[in-house]
Design a protein around this motif. Structure first.
Motif, PDB file in Angstrom:
ATOM      1  N   ASN A   1       0.862  -1.184   0.000  1.00 64.16           N
ATOM      2  CA  ASN A   1       0.000   0.000   0.000  1.00 64.16           C
ATOM      3  C   ASN A   1       0.897   1.231   0.000  1.00 64.16           C
ATOM      4  OD1 ASN A   1      -1.861   2.096   0.569  1.00 64.16           O
ATOM      5  ND2 ASN A   1      -3.226   0.633   1.554  1.00 64.16           N
ATOM      6  N   TYR A   2       1.121   1.777  -1.193  1.00 64.56           N
ATOM      7  CA  TYR A   2       2.033   2.909  -1.324  1.00 64.56           C
ATOM      8  C   TYR A   2       1.437   4.181  -0.736  1.00 64.56           C
ATOM      9  CZ  TYR A   2       4.807  -0.042  -4.409  1.00 64.56           C
ATOM     10  OH  TYR A   2       5.585  -1.056  -4.905  1.00 64.56           O
ATOM     11  N   ILE A   3       0.127   4.238  -0.601  1.00 66.88           N
ATOM     12  CA  ILE A   3      -0.476   5.419   0.026  1.00 66.88           C
ATOM     13  C   ILE A   3      -0.093   5.473   1.498  1.00 66.88           C
ATOM     14  CG2 ILE A   3      -2.658   6.539   0.593  1.00 66.88           C
ATOM     15  CD1 ILE A   3      -3.848   5.441  -1.931  1.00 66.88           C
ATOM     16  N   LYS A   4      -0.131   4.333   2.167  1.00 66.11           N
ATOM     17  CA  LYS A   4       0.253   4.302   3.579  1.00 66.11           C
ATOM     18  C   LYS A   4       1.748   4.525   3.754  1.00 66.11           C
ATOM     19  CE  LYS A   4      -3.494   1.343   5.251  1.00 66.11           C
ATOM     20  NZ  LYS A   4      -3.841   0.094   5.986  1.00 66.11           N
ATOM     21  N   HIS A   5       2.538   4.173   2.738  1.00 70.53           N
ATOM     22  CA  HIS A   5       3.978   4.403   2.816  1.00 70.53           C
ATOM     23  C   HIS A   5       4.348   5.836   2.442  1.00 70.53           C
ATOM     24  CE1 HIS A   5       4.189   0.041   3.026  1.00 70.53           C
ATOM     25  NE2 HIS A   5       5.457   0.140   3.343  1.00 70.53           N
TER      26      HIS A   5
ATOM     27  N   ARG B   1      -2.439   7.622   6.123  1.00 66.13           N
ATOM     28  CA  ARG B   1      -3.768   7.024   6.080  1.00 66.13           C
ATOM     29  C   ARG B   1      -4.228   6.901   4.631  1.00 66.13           C
ATOM     30  NH1 ARG B   1      -8.488   9.450   9.725  1.00 66.13           N
ATOM     31  NH2 ARG B   1      -7.170   8.431  11.276  1.00 66.13           N
ATOM     32  N   ASP B   2      -4.807   5.755   4.327  1.00 66.30           N
ATOM     33  CA  ASP B   2      -5.330   5.507   2.985  1.00 66.30           C
ATOM     34  C   ASP B   2      -6.750   6.063   2.919  1.00 66.30           C
ATOM     35  OD1 ASP B   2      -6.011   4.665   0.511  1.00 66.30           O
ATOM     36  OD2 ASP B   2      -5.571   2.544   0.831  1.00 66.30           O
TER      37      ASP B   2
ATOM     38  N   PRO C   1      -8.446  13.288   7.731  1.00 67.93           N
ATOM     39  CA  PRO C   1      -7.266  12.800   8.431  1.00 67.93           C
ATOM     40  C   PRO C   1      -7.372  13.067   9.921  1.00 67.93           C
ATOM     41  CG  PRO C   1      -6.771  14.807   7.253  1.00 67.93           C
ATOM     42  CD  PRO C   1      -8.160  14.424   6.857  1.00 67.93           C
ATOM     43  N   ASP C   2      -6.820  12.174  10.655  1.00 62.09           N
ATOM     44  CA  ASP C   2      -6.830  12.293  12.099  1.00 62.09           C
ATOM     45  C   ASP C   2      -5.708  13.223  12.526  1.00 62.09           C
ATOM     46  OD1 ASP C   2      -7.228  12.025  14.725  1.00 62.09           O
ATOM     47  OD2 ASP C   2      -6.767   9.879  14.875  1.00 62.09           O
ATOM     48  N   GLY C   3      -6.072  14.270  13.211  1.00 64.91           N
ATOM     49  CA  GLY C   3      -5.076  15.238  13.620  1.00 64.91           C
ATOM     50  C   GLY C   3      -4.160  14.734  14.704  1.00 64.91           C
ATOM     51  N   LYS C   4      -4.568  13.704  15.460  1.00 62.01           N
ATOM     52  CA  LYS C   4      -3.739  13.186  16.529  1.00 62.01           C
ATOM     53  C   LYS C   4      -2.539  12.429  15.980  1.00 62.01           C
ATOM     54  CE  LYS C   4      -7.713  12.709  19.618  1.00 62.01           C
ATOM     55  NZ  LYS C   4      -8.507  11.774  20.449  1.00 62.01           N
ATOM     56  N   LYS C   5      -2.697  11.811  14.774  1.00 66.66           N
ATOM     57  CA  LYS C   5      -1.603  11.048  14.194  1.00 66.66           C
ATOM     58  C   LYS C   5      -0.751  11.971  13.327  1.00 66.66           C
ATOM     59  CE  LYS C   5      -4.100   6.677  14.150  1.00 66.66           C
ATOM     60  NZ  LYS C   5      -4.517   5.534  13.344  1.00 66.66           N
TER      61      LYS C   5
ATOM     62  N   ILE D   1      -0.822  14.542   6.035  1.00 63.91           N
ATOM     63  CA  ILE D   1      -1.515  14.537   4.748  1.00 63.91           C
ATOM     64  C   ILE D   1      -2.183  15.886   4.583  1.00 63.91           C
ATOM     65  CG2 ILE D   1      -3.342  13.468   3.405  1.00 63.91           C
ATOM     66  CD1 ILE D   1      -0.908  11.791   3.636  1.00 63.91           C
ATOM     67  N   PHE D   2      -1.780  16.629   3.573  1.00 67.13           N
ATOM     68  CA  PHE D   2      -2.265  17.994   3.419  1.00 67.13           C
ATOM     69  C   PHE D   2      -3.640  17.993   2.762  1.00 67.13           C
ATOM     70  CE2 PHE D   2       1.618  19.363   4.917  1.00 67.13           C
ATOM     71  CZ  PHE D   2       2.655  18.762   4.236  1.00 67.13           C
TER      72      PHE D   2
END
Length: 982
Positions: free
Chosen positions: A687-691, A843-844, A870-874, A878-879
């Motif tokens: 999963n290149y999105i997660k990478h 995050r995908d 997107p989760d701001g805590k993590k 991701i813009f």
């Protein structure tokens, strides 16, 4: 009931009428239903056709259920159980009759129906079918004779047409005949042309079809390290005959004036370099479209001038280009040389063999009787023997395409000599030892009287004393090579013309390894050897008769066949001795060109140097086998890539992204890698999105150059925020809208020699592992003013860099080159965390969308569905610009984008490639592997000039040129040192 019995029962019941159903009888109750009774608890039968039953007595509902028994068994129930004997109290006659009538009609329909392939007699009952009915229609019943006669007439009409006779497979002995083999070989290379060494390679190599040829990619046996050792210490042999040769003829001034439009002195020596123009050296140059330097490059070429002839201004030039470059280079040469008039080759006269003509005339002589004990041979009277193996055209042109063009204004002639000259490359320090051991200078032919006319070229050549004197000088220089230790000691690009004897005459019985001989080296004059090493070959000795078309054709047509050569060997008194005198057909003009090795950087100077051997066509295998018998290693296309990687040189067309051939290569490679990725199951894909890898299968150079130009213009630093990323994306989108009316500025690769030297000094070039800095000349230090003036001319440029990993790690294709943060450099300075930082997992945002599309495509295409926030805590960074906002606004575009989604890959259009991860990206790797010469991982690739200068400006002198490298399938960054070697 077991699965096997169920299948057997289904197979038996598959041809039954559709109105008859057989439910499974897993209990007595079900079996009673099968015999016509209702199931307990139901008031009516579900289908009256099953048994034609009406309502049953209510007392049946109160019947007790019998204990459960096993399922259906052939003819009886298991465990001794029988069928139920309970019967319904009454049956409705009308429903029962309708059910039986439906079954009978279905049975009759199945019996009478005939398929398209069946005959009338096949529709009869089995007891009436006879084999004679298919031949004699009178045996059929009277009601079927008319139909049978009509079908018989149709068969006769179809049989009257001439059917294509199927070719009978020949026996192996017939297939292996020489004439049949040639016909088969010519048929098999209509689409992809074979080289002369194709059959030798096909038995030992994995073959690939590329560029219109069938080429050897890699050997079937393990020899990766052995090939590297051969390139480093002995010799590696490659067949480069697929390279295209374009010949230019005309006046020297007119040729230089035309070719000057395609080159520039800022990128290095051109076609007019003094040493190359004299014919003593081979040159290399980067070719551009006429008048478009530094944009629109075509690719690199090597060229070779024929030495001047006394009192003549007419010159001859050979330009060698890659097959993918030829389709772009040839039209450009025709334009600048004004050669638009095609010259058709003269029609070859039909030669009639007088012996065959005499045999074809009718004679009254009696036929010769065959001698007993001899083999029968095919008669030549019909003159229908197999044609000789003749290759017309090549993989880059059609057979009807002209190969010569002439200019009526300046007299320049362009000839396409592709597949006319065989080119072998020997790589390694002992390449000259292999050549000296394999080749021998041609011997004279004093035994032929001068008054006798001969069709061969060598006796006519021996009659001229001046030519024989030049031949003796060339042979003396060739013998001096025995005293040279390494091929790299000669000047780069040295050219030596020579005429040699047929190397098959001196073929050793066993395979030996050619090494320099100490005794022969001591016999060579030391003064002549030093003069050759310093000055190179004199200009007259660079001449060769391979330049003349008539000599090449004469040598090719009069080559001694293997059969004739073996017959001559069998007649020698002492078996294994050399044929004496040497046959007149055994003299071949060749050209030796010294191939320079590594010419950039301060390490491994001249590594990979060797010789190129140019031969007339038809002599490929005659020289290939003797070279193999001298202990050389054979390499394919894969070794060409590794050779370029060890030399830190770009490999065409892989490492030329701004050239048309490089763009086509990148598109083909992306499609190939994407298809390979899709062949894996979704659970086994990366999963290149997660990478955090935006483009794992390609390198979006144009987008990278545009983004860094905007970043530098706005005064951005190495760290980015979400707002800045949004601003860059919005500006890039607006520029794309403007580019509809205004052509966009394409990126280019920086090839200006002065600019590269300045950029290399600012990077502080070091050795491969970065232990000691290398000396550079006096150049201005890096500053904001110098960077601004540099970027004013090269803002949209990329630069070729050499990347070395001082620690562990093996770079891979399309690895990202990123800018380290101050904390990363601080940790590196404190010897803490020298392995590099870690990229937080992303995050995908498209995974849920793909799942919803699989479950309900209509619901997934509704505009209400938006990507997950997107989760701001993590710390995934991701813009907002990375999300597909257009899809959430437009339902139609959203449905189109969701249908093209692939799990683990970013869809088009791509988000910001520079600021997608926690570290800013400045470039990518195009070649990467573990380097056996440096003992660490090394890579080659491109970085943005604007991004590199912005990084160097914010780094201290201790960490100049330090970047981070991350592979597409990894989250781990590793520190790397980049060098710009010039």
């Amino acid at each position: 009931m077991s699965a096997a019995k169920v299948k057997m029962r289904e197979k038996k019941m598959r041809n039954q009428p559709a109105s008859v159903q057989y439910p499974s009888s897993s209990s007595n109750v079900e079996s009673s239903t099968q015999n016509g009774a209702d199931a307990p608890g139901t008031g009516k039968n579900a289908d009256p056709l099953k048994g034609g039953l009406s309502e049953v007595h209510p007392s049946t509902e109160r019947q007790k259920k019998t204990p459960h028994q096993s399922g259906w068994v052939r003819g009886h129930h298991k465990d001794g159980g029988g069928y139920t004997k309970e019967m319904p109290k009454y049956v409705t006659a009308g429903a029962f009759a309708r059910a039986r009538a439906a079954e009978v009609s279905a049975m009759l329909k199945a019996v009478r129906k005939t398929t398209s392939s069946s005959r009338v007699f096949e529709a009869l009952p089995k007891h009436m079918r006879r084999r004679a009915m298919s031949h004699n229609t009178k045996r059929l019943p009277h009601r079927l004779r008319e139909v049978a006669n009509r079908m018989r007439e149709k068969g006769l009409q179809a049989g009257s047409k001439k059917k294509k006779e199927q070719a009978k497979s020949k026996s192996r002995k017939a297939r292996r005949r020489h004439g049949n083999l040639l016909l088969e070989f010519n048929r098999r290379q209509r689409k992809n042309i074979w080289l002369e060494t194709h059959i030798w390679h096909a038995k030992r190599f994995h073959m690939v079809k590329k560029w219109g040829y069938c080429l050897g990619d890699r050997p079937t046996y393990k020899c990766y390290r052995a090939c590297y050792r051969a390139m480093s210490s002995h010799c590696l042999l490659q067949d480069l005959s697929y390279y295209c040769c374009i010949e230019l003829q005309g006046d020297e001034d007119k040729l230089l004036a035309a070719l000057s439009q395609l080159t520039s002195k800022e990128a290095g020596p051109t076609f007019a370099a003094a040493l190359c123009l004299s014919g003593r050296r081979q040159g290399s140059v980067m070719v551009y479209r006429a008048g478009w330097y530094p944009s629109q490059p075509l690719g690199p070429v090597t060229f070779l001038w024929r030495p001047r002839t006394q009192g003549s201004v007419h010159r001859q030039l050979w330009i060698w280009a890659h097959p993918t470059l030829k389709q772009d280079l040839l039209p450009e040469l025709q334009t600048v040389c004004q050669c638009c008039e095609a010259v058709l080759p003269p029609a070859a006269p039909v030669e009639v063999n007088p012996t065959l003509e005499a045999e074809s005339e009718p004679e009254n002589t009696p036929e010769a009787k065959p001698v007993p004990g001899t083999k029968r041979k095919r008669s030549c009277k019909d003159a229908t023997g197999p044609p000789a193996k003749k290759i017309l055209g090549d993989g880059t042109r059609l057979r009807s395409t002209p190969v010569s063009w002439r200019s009526s204004s300046n007299g320049i002639v362009i000839n396409d000599l592709t597949m006319e000259i065989v080119r072998y490359r020997l790589i390694g320090p002992q390449s000259h030892s292999v050549l000296v051991d394999t080749l021998e200078a041609a011997t004279g032919c004093d035994e032929v009287p001068k008054s006798q006319t001969c069709s061969l070229w060598w006796p006519q050549h021996c009659s001229d004393e001046a030519k024989m004197t030049l031949h003796q000088q060339q042979a003396d220089i060739f013998n001096i090579l025995k005293g040279i230790y390494s091929t790299a000691e000669l000047p780069s690009g040295t050219v030596l013309g020579l005429t040699v004897d047929d190397p098959r005459l001196t073929l050793p019985r066993k395979r030996v390894k050619a090494l320099p001989c100490v005794k022969q080296a001591q016999e060579v004059d030391e003064e002549k050897r030093r003069k050759l090493m310093l000055e190179g070959v004199p200009e007259p000795c660079c001449q060769s008769f391979i330049w003349e078309q008539s000599v090449r054709d004469n040598v090719t047509d009069n080559k001694i066949s293997e059969q004739e050569l073996n017959r001559m060997r069998s007649e020698v008194l002492v078996p294994g001795s050399r044929l004496s005198p040497t046959p007149l057909q055994g003299r071949v003009p060749i050209l030796l060109v010294e191939q320079p090795g590594k010419q950039v950087g301060h390490e491994m100077s001249s590594w990979g140097a060797g010789w190129d051997l140019l031969l007339p066509k038809g002599w490929g295998m005659a020289f290939w086998i003797p070279l193999v018998y001298r202990g050389v290693r054979i390499g394919g296309l894969n070794m060409s890539l590794k050779h370029s990687q060890n030399k830190a040189a770009p490999h065409f067309p892989r490492d030329y992204p701004d050239c048309p051939a490089g763009m086509r290569f990148q598109e083909e490679q992306e499609a190939e890698l994407l298809n390979k990725f899709k062949r894996h199951p979704p659970a086994k894909r990366t999963n290149y999105i997660k990478h955090g890898c935006v483009a794992p299968f390609c390198c979006p150079w144009q987008q990278l150059a545009e983004e860094w130009e905007i970043i530098v213009r706005e005064g951005g630093t190495q760290t980015r925020t979400t707002a800045q990323a949004d601003a860059v994306t919005e500006e890039r989108t607006s520029q794309q809208a403007i580019s509809i009316t205004k052509p966009p500025s394409r990126f280019t690769v920086l090839r200006n020699r002065k600019a590269l030297k300045l950029l290399s000094a600012w990077c502080r070039p070091t050795t491969s592992k970065g232990q000691r800095p290398c000396r550079v000349g006096e150049l201005p230090p890096i500053s904001c003013e110098a960077v601004t003036s540099f970027l004013s001319a090269h803002a949209m440029s990329l630069v070729w860099v050499h990347v070395s990993l001082p620690s562990k790690g093996k770079p891979e294709y399309h690895a990202m080159l990123c800018v380290p943060t101050p904390d990363d450099l601080k940790a590196l300075g404190n010897r803490q965390g020298t392995g590099g930082p870690q990229e937080p997992p992303h995050r995908d945002h498209f995974k849920g969308r793909i799942k919803r599309r699989k479950k309900d495509p209509k619901k997934a295409a509704t505009p209400s569905v938006t990507p997950d926030k997107p989760d701001g805590k993590k710390a995934d960074l991701i813009f907002a610009s990375d999300l597909d906002t257009n899809a959430s606004k437009d339902p139609k575009s959203f449905s189109e984008s969701s249908s093209d989604l692939v799990l683990g890959l970013w869809p088009d259009p791509l988000p910001s490639v520079a600021s997608h991860c926690s570290r800013v990206t400045v470039g990518w790797v195009t070649q990467g592997d573990f380097s056996m010469s440096a003992g660490c991982g090394e890579a080659l690739g491109f970085v943005s000039v604007a991004g590199l200068l912005n990084t160097l400006l914010n780094q201290t002198s201790e960490h100049k040129g330090k970047l981070l490298l991350r592979n597409p399938t990894s989250l781990h960054y590793r520190f790397a040192k980049i060098n710009i070697e010039v």
